[in-house]
Motif scaffolding. Structure first.
Motif, mmCIF file in Angstrom:
data_model
loop_
_atom_site.group_PDB
_atom_site.id
_atom_site.type_symbol
_atom_site.label_atom_id
_atom_site.label_comp_id
_atom_site.label_asym_id
_atom_site.label_seq_id
_atom_site.Cartn_x
_atom_site.Cartn_y
_atom_site.Cartn_z
ATOM 1 N N SER A 17 0.826 -1.207 0.000
ATOM 2 C CA SER A 17 0.000 0.000 0.000
ATOM 3 C C SER A 17 0.861 1.258 0.000
ATOM 4 C CB SER A 17 -0.933 0.002 1.219
ATOM 5 O OG SER A 17 -1.695 1.196 1.265
ATOM 6 N N SER A 18 1.879 1.300 0.872
ATOM 7 C CA SER A 18 2.746 2.489 0.928
ATOM 8 C C SER A 18 3.579 2.615 -0.343
ATOM 9 C CB SER A 18 3.655 2.444 2.163
ATOM 10 O OG SER A 18 4.637 1.424 2.062
ATOM 11 N N ILE A 19 3.906 1.484 -0.972
ATOM 12 C CA ILE A 19 4.684 1.511 -2.214
ATOM 13 C C ILE A 19 3.823 2.022 -3.371
ATOM 14 C CG2 ILE A 19 5.889 0.062 -3.896
ATOM 15 C CD1 ILE A 19 6.760 -1.663 -1.408
ATOM 16 N N LYS A 20 2.559 1.603 -3.415
ATOM 17 C CA LYS A 20 1.651 2.127 -4.442
ATOM 18 C C LYS A 20 1.389 3.618 -4.225
ATOM 19 C CE LYS A 20 -0.730 -2.157 -5.687
ATOM 20 N NZ LYS A 20 -2.012 -2.905 -5.663
ATOM 21 N N ASP A 21 1.277 4.036 -2.961
ATOM 22 C CA ASP A 21 1.125 5.464 -2.664
ATOM 23 C C ASP A 21 2.352 6.239 -3.139
ATOM 24 O OD1 ASP A 21 -1.348 5.047 -1.500
ATOM 25 O OD2 ASP A 21 -0.600 5.119 0.563
ATOM 26 N N ALA A 22 3.528 5.652 -2.929
ATOM 27 C CA ALA A 22 4.769 6.296 -3.376
ATOM 28 C C ALA A 22 4.767 6.461 -4.890
ATOM 29 C CB ALA A 22 5.975 5.472 -2.932
ATOM 30 N N LYS A 23 4.313 5.444 -5.592
ATOM 31 C CA LYS A 23 4.274 5.527 -7.051
ATOM 32 C C LYS A 23 3.420 6.711 -7.505
ATOM 33 C CE LYS A 23 3.208 2.773 -11.193
ATOM 34 N NZ LYS A 23 2.255 3.710 -11.831
ATOM 35 N N LEU A 24 2.263 6.884 -6.895
ATOM 36 C CA LEU A 24 1.395 8.005 -7.244
ATOM 37 C C LEU A 24 2.047 9.339 -6.890
ATOM 38 C CD1 LEU A 24 -2.082 6.628 -6.072
ATOM 39 C CD2 LEU A 24 -1.268 6.872 -8.427
ATOM 40 N N ARG A 25 2.782 9.370 -5.779
ATOM 41 C CA ARG A 25 3.388 10.609 -5.302
ATOM 42 C C ARG A 25 4.532 11.066 -6.197
ATOM 43 N NH1 ARG A 25 4.223 8.966 -0.400
ATOM 44 N NH2 ARG A 25 2.296 9.878 0.400
ATOM 45 N N ILE A 26 5.300 10.116 -6.732
ATOM 46 C CA ILE A 26 6.543 10.494 -7.418
ATOM 47 C C ILE A 26 6.514 10.301 -8.924
ATOM 48 C CG2 ILE A 26 7.839 9.895 -5.335
ATOM 49 C CD1 ILE A 26 8.853 7.373 -6.743
ATOM 50 N N GLU A 27 5.448 9.725 -9.475
ATOM 51 C CA GLU A 27 5.506 9.348 -10.886
ATOM 52 C C GLU A 27 5.664 10.539 -11.830
ATOM 53 O OE1 GLU A 27 2.104 7.067 -11.885
ATOM 54 O OE2 GLU A 27 0.655 8.551 -11.161
ATOM 55 N N SER A 28 5.268 11.728 -11.399
ATOM 56 C CA SER A 28 5.449 12.897 -12.268
ATOM 57 C C SER A 28 6.873 13.437 -12.218
ATOM 58 C CB SER A 28 4.465 14.004 -11.876
ATOM 59 O OG SER A 28 4.728 14.482 -10.573
ATOM 60 N N PHE A 29 7.677 12.948 -11.282
ATOM 61 C CA PHE A 29 9.049 13.428 -11.127
ATOM 62 C C PHE A 29 10.087 12.450 -11.669
ATOM 63 C CE2 PHE A 29 6.609 15.183 -7.499
ATOM 64 C CZ PHE A 29 6.695 16.522 -7.814
ATOM 65 N N ILE A 30 9.813 11.155 -11.608
ATOM 66 C CA ILE A 30 10.824 10.153 -11.950
ATOM 67 C C ILE A 30 10.693 9.699 -13.407
ATOM 68 C CG2 ILE A 30 10.856 9.315 -9.575
ATOM 69 C CD1 ILE A 30 9.323 6.806 -10.625
ATOM 70 N N HIS A 31 11.707 8.997 -13.878
ATOM 71 C CA HIS A 31 11.631 8.293 -15.153
ATOM 72 C C HIS A 31 11.140 6.867 -14.916
ATOM 73 C CE1 HIS A 31 13.543 11.476 -17.284
ATOM 74 N NE2 HIS A 31 14.764 11.262 -16.830
ATOM 75 N N LYS A 32 10.262 6.383 -15.782
ATOM 76 C CA LYS A 32 9.984 4.947 -15.826
ATOM 77 C C LYS A 32 11.105 4.337 -16.648
ATOM 78 C CE LYS A 32 6.496 1.479 -16.953
ATOM 79 N NZ LYS A 32 5.123 1.230 -17.446
ATOM 80 N N THR A 33 12.028 3.662 -15.975
ATOM 81 C CA THR A 33 13.268 3.248 -16.625
ATOM 82 C C THR A 33 13.057 2.021 -17.510
ATOM 83 O OG1 THR A 33 13.839 2.047 -14.600
ATOM 84 C CG2 THR A 33 14.805 4.229 -14.904
ATOM 85 N N PRO A 34 13.858 1.917 -18.577
ATOM 86 C CA PRO A 34 13.669 0.827 -19.535
ATOM 87 C C PRO A 34 14.235 -0.504 -19.045
ATOM 88 C CG PRO A 34 15.534 2.182 -20.178
ATOM 89 C CD PRO A 34 14.903 2.863 -18.996
ATOM 90 N N ILE A 35 13.783 -1.574 -19.704
ATOM 91 C CA ILE A 35 14.345 -2.909 -19.525
ATOM 92 C C ILE A 35 15.211 -3.217 -20.745
ATOM 93 C CG2 ILE A 35 13.834 -5.363 -19.322
ATOM 94 C CD1 ILE A 35 12.870 -3.930 -16.903
ATOM 95 N N MET A 36 16.417 -3.721 -20.503
ATOM 96 C CA MET A 36 17.290 -4.110 -21.612
ATOM 97 C C MET A 36 17.737 -5.560 -21.429
ATOM 98 S SD MET A 36 19.494 -0.615 -22.237
ATOM 99 C CE MET A 36 19.898 -1.053 -23.924
ATOM 100 N N SER A 37 18.184 -6.167 -22.496
ATOM 101 C CA SER A 37 18.653 -7.550 -22.440
ATOM 102 C C SER A 37 19.885 -7.714 -23.317
ATOM 103 C CB SER A 37 17.550 -8.512 -22.888
ATOM 104 O OG SER A 37 17.186 -8.263 -24.231
ATOM 105 N N SER A 38 20.546 -8.835 -23.167
ATOM 106 C CA SER A 38 21.769 -9.113 -23.923
ATOM 107 C C SER A 38 21.770 -10.576 -24.337
ATOM 108 C CB SER A 38 23.009 -8.813 -23.073
ATOM 109 O OG SER A 38 24.171 -9.390 -23.628
#
Length: 255
Positions: A17-38
């Motif tokens: 619950s606190s992690i989902k709240d954090a996502k809502l709080r910070i999503e306008s500030f952070i990057h949704k970072t990519p997934i890469m593979s090799s």
């Protein structure tokens, strides 16, 4: 669970619950970072590997997630006098940047042996630097003095439920991007990252495995796990300067 992230009886310092709240709080500030593979690493390991590229996060590391969540969860009466932290680099830069976005002062205690590039990041983001010796005792002592002098709020690098919750947003993204993943390998130092990642991932997918990785020359977490209590080392021997911290009581409780 209290806002400062201390454990209440029988509960972790963070949860889904606190992690989902954090996502809502910070999503306008952070990057949704990519997934890469090799394909090369896949062939060497005999596994299909995916890399969550937090090196592309603002501030250059995952630390910006936790710092943003902690700083933007402060009430105006708490935030007005600024924030203080101690860090060898990435958390220091993250707190400086998040405080700049919030429009409040950031007082950053940095050990004298911190890499120049990380110190420059703090300066670039507007953090006011205070120097300490390389020991944790010195870092904490200088931080306490700064708090007393300024009235600033401490944003601990890892032993804080708000930090843990912010770092846990990585799992929310990762399991949306690669839902079939069955194992997550996470570097461990103070334990804020792995605590948040594990709490979120296990809540979403209980069967998932979480593995901690650390240098042989700074293997306090492995020793702590074996001993059943927090072990601190008299010295560490690794070029990974961000992996020299020791577990805190909040992160140990998850680990």
């Amino acid at each position: 669970m209290e806002n400062n992230g201390h454990i209440q009886s029988g509960k972790y310092a963070a949860d889904i619950s606190s992690i989902k709240d954090a996502k809502l709080r910070i999503e306008s500030f952070i990057h949704k970072t990519p997934i890469m593979s090799s394909e090369y690493l896949n062939s060497v390991s005999g596994r299909k590997l995916f890399f969550k590229c937090e090196c592309f996060q603002k501030g250059g590391a995952f630390k910006f997630r936790g710092a943003s969540n902690a700083i933007f969860s402060l009430g105006n009466d708490q935030a007005v006098k600024g924030v203080v932290t101690h860090s060898s680099g990435n958390h220091a830069a993250a707190v400086s940047l998040a405080a700049k976005l919030r429009g409040i002062p950031a007082y950053i205690v940095i050990p004298k042996n911190a890499p120049d590039c990380k110190v420059e990041n703090v300066r670039r983001y507007g953090g006011k630097i205070f120097w300490s010796e390389a020991t944790m005792q010195s870092r904490e002592s200088v931080s306490t003095k700064v708090m007393e002098d300024t009235g600033a709020i401490l944003i601990h690098p890892f032993n804080d439920g708000r930090i843990i919750s912010g770092q846990g947003t990585i799992s929310l993204e990762l399991l949306e991007q690669i839902p079939q993943i069955d194992t997550i390998i996470v570097p461990i130092s103070g334990g804020g990252l792995i605590s948040g990642v594990a709490l979120a991932a296990k809540a979403i997918k209980p069967s998932i495995r979480i593995l901690a990785a650390e240098p042989r020359g700074a293997n306090d977490a492995a020793q702590s796990k074996a001993a059943g209590r927090i072990i601190t080392l008299p010295e560490t021997n690794t070029i990974a300067d961000g992996l020299r911290a020791f577990l805190g009581d909040l992160t140990w409780y998850v680990f």
